[in-house]
Enzyme design. Structure first.
Site, mmCIF file in Angstrom:
data_model
loop_
_atom_site.group_PDB
_atom_site.id
_atom_site.type_symbol
_atom_site.label_atom_id
_atom_site.label_comp_id
_atom_site.label_asym_id
_atom_site.label_seq_id
_atom_site.Cartn_x
_atom_site.Cartn_y
_atom_site.Cartn_z
ATOM 1 N N ASP A 302 0.843 -1.190 0.000
ATOM 2 C CA ASP A 302 0.000 0.000 0.000
ATOM 3 C C ASP A 302 0.888 1.253 0.000
ATOM 4 O O ASP A 302 1.351 1.703 1.044
ATOM 5 C CB ASP A 302 -0.886 -0.048 1.259
ATOM 6 C CG ASP A 302 -1.853 1.110 1.334
ATOM 7 O OD1 ASP A 302 -1.681 2.103 0.600
ATOM 8 O OD2 ASP A 302 -2.784 1.032 2.153
ATOM 9 N N HIS A 399 16.509 13.777 -18.260
ATOM 10 C CA HIS A 399 15.069 13.558 -18.174
ATOM 11 C C HIS A 399 14.423 13.678 -19.550
ATOM 12 O O HIS A 399 13.635 12.822 -19.956
ATOM 13 C CB HIS A 399 14.478 14.588 -17.212
ATOM 14 C CG HIS A 399 13.084 14.284 -16.809
ATOM 15 N ND1 HIS A 399 12.787 13.368 -15.839
ATOM 16 C CD2 HIS A 399 11.907 14.739 -17.276
ATOM 17 C CE1 HIS A 399 11.487 13.278 -15.699
ATOM 18 N NE2 HIS A 399 10.921 14.102 -16.576
#
Ligand code: MEV
Length: 446
Positions: A302, A399
């Site tokens: 989770d 990036h």
């Protein structure tokens, strides 16, 4: 063309409809309804049994949403090398983790330790009466709590876990008549949310019954108002520490323009900034969670609970700060992260999701503690890679290179156009506009 649904219509009984009918309702909101249905269905598994597993994880499911599943090799933790599964949609993250992991694998790898794995839950209640009276019955209550949850705790106890302790906390100074029963648990290799919540609801029931029947309580004292019973996702006692260390000379070749010492000092300053400035700390920690979340998702954990705990922990001094830190002593560089990570390797999605199961197998079926250490190492790897770029060439070069394929797909580039673009942009700055212009020129030249 089927009719277009009005956006302000309330839909009654949507959950009871068949999946095909739900799809149709959704499609009625779209310009091209048939195309929408086809698109959503194209992400269904052909294997109906497999699809059923996914449909049953959640509610009102109409299709599956795919996120790339990659692997970061060479993640060395305490001398053991892992190929770590990472599920993330953002370009550069897996490459960054891999490159940092590779770098540190040549310098001793990541070192890690789990300080503790204790989790907490709370029964929040209100009671009108003297606190001392409540305290006087608490030992009796504790014994009852244990007795009345035997049917829930028996299995967990066989695995070495269970309820650790109870504490009565007087919060009446902050909220009228408000008390908490704080309970600590050990859930071993499971995340333990269901176990903890089941125990807590049983404690609440015991509490109500005990108060109603306790002879020495009278009038209002017989009534306890249980507000709620729920685990806490703040797990500062379920903590992992991961670090790398080396000498300035190990950092010598990171950037052409910086010596190892200059790099270390600039890096240290970047971390210090994230320790003192909340705007930077948030981005800094977001980069850490790029790594942590992607491993959490890949292993069926989770990630929202993990993030919530991490950010709360980052604020424990009263000011939100970086989760990672650096210390330079002489020429020695030590860089670490300390964060709560409540993770499980058994139960829940870890065994139900076929890919989560396979991720855990890829990691050698780790214990929860081992998974905590691997995950924290990936978080630190991502943080290291981000700061390494930020304090040297900046993140956009790398990036945007990684993002190139997304831009090319946006322009619906053919395979040939992609190859040409990749060759060209190996030495040119990537931007949306530049790639668009490049593709346009290629197409005009035809
Ligand atoms: C991008 O997803 C994460 C970074 O912004 C993290 C950072 O700035 O440290 C690169």
């Amino acid at each position: 063309m089927p009719r277009r649904r009005k956006r302000d219509l309330i839909i009654k009984g949507f959950s009871k409809l068949l999946k095909e009918d739900k799809l149709k309702i959704v499609a009625e909101l779209m310009d091209n309804q048939l195309e929408t249905i086809e698109l959503l269905k194209s992400f269904w598994y052909a294997d109906t049994e497999k699809q059923k597993i996914f449909d049953e994880f959640s509610e009102n499911t109409i299709t599956n949403f795919y996120i790339p599943y990659g692997v970061a090799p060479n993640v060395m933790v305490n001398g053991k090398t892992y190929l770590v599964p990472m599920v993330i949609e953002e370009s550069s993250v897996v490459a960054a983790a891999s490159s940092a992991a590779r770098f540190w694998s040549e310098h001793g790898g990541f070192h890690a330790e789990v300080t503790d794995t204790v989790k907490e839950g709370q029964v929040h209640f209100q009671w009108e009466g003297p606190t001392a009276k409540l305290q006087s019955v608490f030992n009796e209550l504790k014994a009852l709590f244990r007795e009345n949850t035997r049917h829930i705790t028996a299995n967990m106890e066989k695995r070495g876990g269970g309820i650790l302790d109870f504490e009565l906390i007087d919060k009446t100074g902050q909220l009228k008549n408000y008390y908490q029963i704080k309970v600590t648990f050990e859930t071993k290799d499971s995340m333990g949310a269901n176990f903890i919540n089941s125990c807590l609801e049983e404690f609440a029931k015991t509490l109500r019954e005990f108060f109603a029947n306790y002879e020495a309580f009278e009038g209002k004292e017989k009534e306890v108002l249980v507000i709620m019973s729920i685990l806490s996702n703040y797990t500062p006692q379920c903590l992992v520490k991961t670090w790398v260390e080396g000498d300035f000379k190990d950092l010598e070749n990171i950037d052409n323009s910086l010596t190892g010492e200059q790099f270390a000092r600039k890096f240290e300053t970047a971390v210090r900034i994230a320790e003192i400035d909340v705007y930077r700390a948030t981005t800094h920690n977001k980069g850490i969670f790029n790594g942590i979340d992607s491993v959490a998702i890949a292993t069926g954990n989770d990630f929202r609970a993990i993030e919530a705990a991490g950010h709360a922990y980052a604020s424990r001094s009263g000011r939100y700060q970086s989760l990672s830190h650096v210390k330079i002593t002489g020429t020695h560089f030590k860089y670490w992260i300390e964060t709560p990570l409540a993770m499980g390797t058994v139960g829940g999605l870890t065994s139900l999701h076929p890919l989560a199961k396979s991720s855990l197998e890829m990691l050698g079926k780790p214990s929860a503690k081992e998974l905590m250490m691997i995950t924290a190492a990936v978080g630190l790897a991502n943080n290291f890679a981000a700061l390494r770029s930020l304090v040297t060439k900046g993140i956009q070069v790398g990036h945007m290179k990684m993002h190139l394929m997304n831009i090319l797909n946006y322009y619906k580039a053919t395979l040939e156009e992609k190859e040409k673009a990749q060759a060209y942009f190996a030495n040119h700055k990537v931007s949306f506009a530049e790639v668009g212009e490049f593709i346009n020129n290629l197409r005009l030249a035809l």
